[in-house]
Design a protein around this motif. Sequence first.
Motif, short mmCIF file in Angstrom:
data_model
loop_
_atom_site.label_atom_id
_atom_site.label_comp_id
_atom_site.label_asym_id
_atom_site.label_seq_id
_atom_site.Cartn_x
_atom_site.Cartn_y
_atom_site.Cartn_z
N UNK A 12 7.46 3.59 -13.27
CA UNK A 12 6.39 2.79 -13.01
C UNK A 12 6.37 2.57 -11.55
N UNK A 13 7.44 2.41 -10.80
CA UNK A 13 7.11 2.18 -9.33
C UNK A 13 6.73 3.06 -8.32
N UNK A 14 7.31 4.23 -8.80
CA UNK A 14 6.86 5.49 -7.99
C UNK A 14 5.39 6.03 -8.26
N UNK A 15 4.89 5.61 -9.61
CA UNK A 15 3.49 6.08 -9.92
C UNK A 15 2.68 5.17 -9.09
N UNK A 16 3.18 3.92 -9.10
CA UNK A 16 2.11 2.82 -8.30
C UNK A 16 2.17 3.10 -6.97
N UNK A 17 3.49 3.61 -6.40
CA UNK A 17 3.41 4.10 -4.97
C UNK A 17 2.71 5.12 -4.46
N UNK A 18 2.58 6.04 -5.52
CA UNK A 18 1.38 7.03 -5.16
C UNK A 18 0.15 6.57 -5.26
N UNK A 19 0.04 5.88 -6.43
CA UNK A 19 -1.55 5.21 -6.57
C UNK A 19 -1.97 4.73 -5.12
N UNK A 20 -1.03 3.88 -4.47
CA UNK A 20 -1.38 3.18 -3.09
C UNK A 20 -1.64 4.24 -2.02
N UNK A 21 -0.65 5.26 -2.25
CA UNK A 21 -0.81 6.38 -1.16
C UNK A 21 -2.15 7.05 -1.34
N UNK A 22 -2.63 7.31 -2.61
CA UNK A 22 -3.70 8.10 -2.67
C UNK A 22 -5.02 7.21 -2.36
N UNK A 23 -4.98 5.75 -2.61
CA UNK A 23 -5.91 4.92 -2.13
C UNK A 23 -6.28 5.03 -0.65
N UNK A 24 -5.27 5.14 0.06
CA UNK A 24 -5.42 5.34 1.49
C UNK A 24 -6.40 6.45 1.92
N UNK A 25 -6.22 7.71 1.37
CA UNK A 25 -7.10 8.59 1.74
C UNK A 25 -8.57 8.33 1.13
N UNK A 26 -8.59 7.67 -0.16
CA UNK A 26 -10.07 7.37 -0.30
C UNK A 26 -10.60 6.42 0.49
N UNK A 27 -10.09 5.27 1.12
CA UNK A 27 -10.55 4.31 2.32
C UNK A 27 -10.84 5.28 3.48
N UNK A 28 -10.08 6.20 3.90
CA UNK A 28 -9.98 7.16 5.06
C UNK A 28 -11.55 7.90 4.91
N UNK A 29 -11.69 8.37 3.84
CA UNK A 29 -13.04 9.19 3.50
C UNK A 29 -14.19 8.17 3.26
N UNK A 30 -14.01 6.97 2.76
CA UNK A 30 -15.19 6.38 3.02
C UNK A 30 -15.68 5.81 4.35
N UNK A 31 -14.85 5.68 5.32
CA UNK A 31 -15.44 5.41 6.52
C UNK A 31 -15.50 6.66 7.58
N UNK A 32 -15.57 7.76 7.11
CA UNK A 32 -15.75 8.83 7.93
C UNK A 32 -16.87 8.78 8.84
N UNK A 33 -18.11 8.21 8.73
CA UNK A 33 -19.28 8.26 9.47
C UNK A 33 -19.19 7.15 10.32
#
Length: 284
Positions: A12-33
Amino acid sequence: MSQKHSLWLGSVFIVLAFLANTAQSVFGKYVDSYLSVQAFTFGTFLVAFTLVLLLTALRQFKDLPTRKGGYHLLRGITGIAGFTLFIAAAQLTSLVDTNVLVNTTPIFIPILALIFLRQRISWQIWLAIVIGFAGMVVVVRPDANILSNPGNLVALAAGFVTAIEFLAVNKLDESESPLTQLFYFLLFGVVVSGGLAIGHFQATPPWVLCMMVATGLCLLAFQFLLIKAYLYAKPHEIGAFQYSSVVFAAIFGIALFRESISLESVIGAVMICAGGIVSISGRH
């Protein structure tokens, strides 16, 4: 169920960890412009370091003494490079391809261990490397047009650099506490990313700053959740769950950015995940 060893809690903890990790790429993609990769990276590390600095201050800075300066430096260099490449790749290509190729890390680790640590590689790991490499080729699709969209190569570089970082972390784990490692990692990240961000700052909407703060929180959450996961289960027992990030990336990509997933990406993801799982079990 023992508190000291629980595959369920560790998973459970490692899945939550990689959910947080994936979220970083989502935020980075949003602010691209709206914000450069350099400025975004600096802001992310500054937020995370500020929180860790407050925590170490509450502990009266007793976590700071270290005799592993060289390994902290190596982890800092590779960590900041891996994060920057990860965010850049998310802005250049799809979230799925980015996360699939970053997850080549378990395949690169045994190769680096063979070259630099002279560790013997079992036939299971050689098999994992071959499967993972084939999957990587399917996703990257190397041809004459590859340089027109370098996002996949950037993501692959992030996976390679992160493998070096993980080897440095493995060495630091022998004597350094998680908080000590995190303090020096983020300190180095702030200094280096701040230098790289000079000349890249620009007027930024408040919502972009909020995205940056959220990414800093995700960076901290990823590190601490990963540490928490390994308190309950060994890395080889739950390491395969890191591939949950590919599923999260597909969901975010389709729901938020209307990305389509090619058959090649699906096939390549399955092969890379299979190679990583065989690599993890082979090292065990």
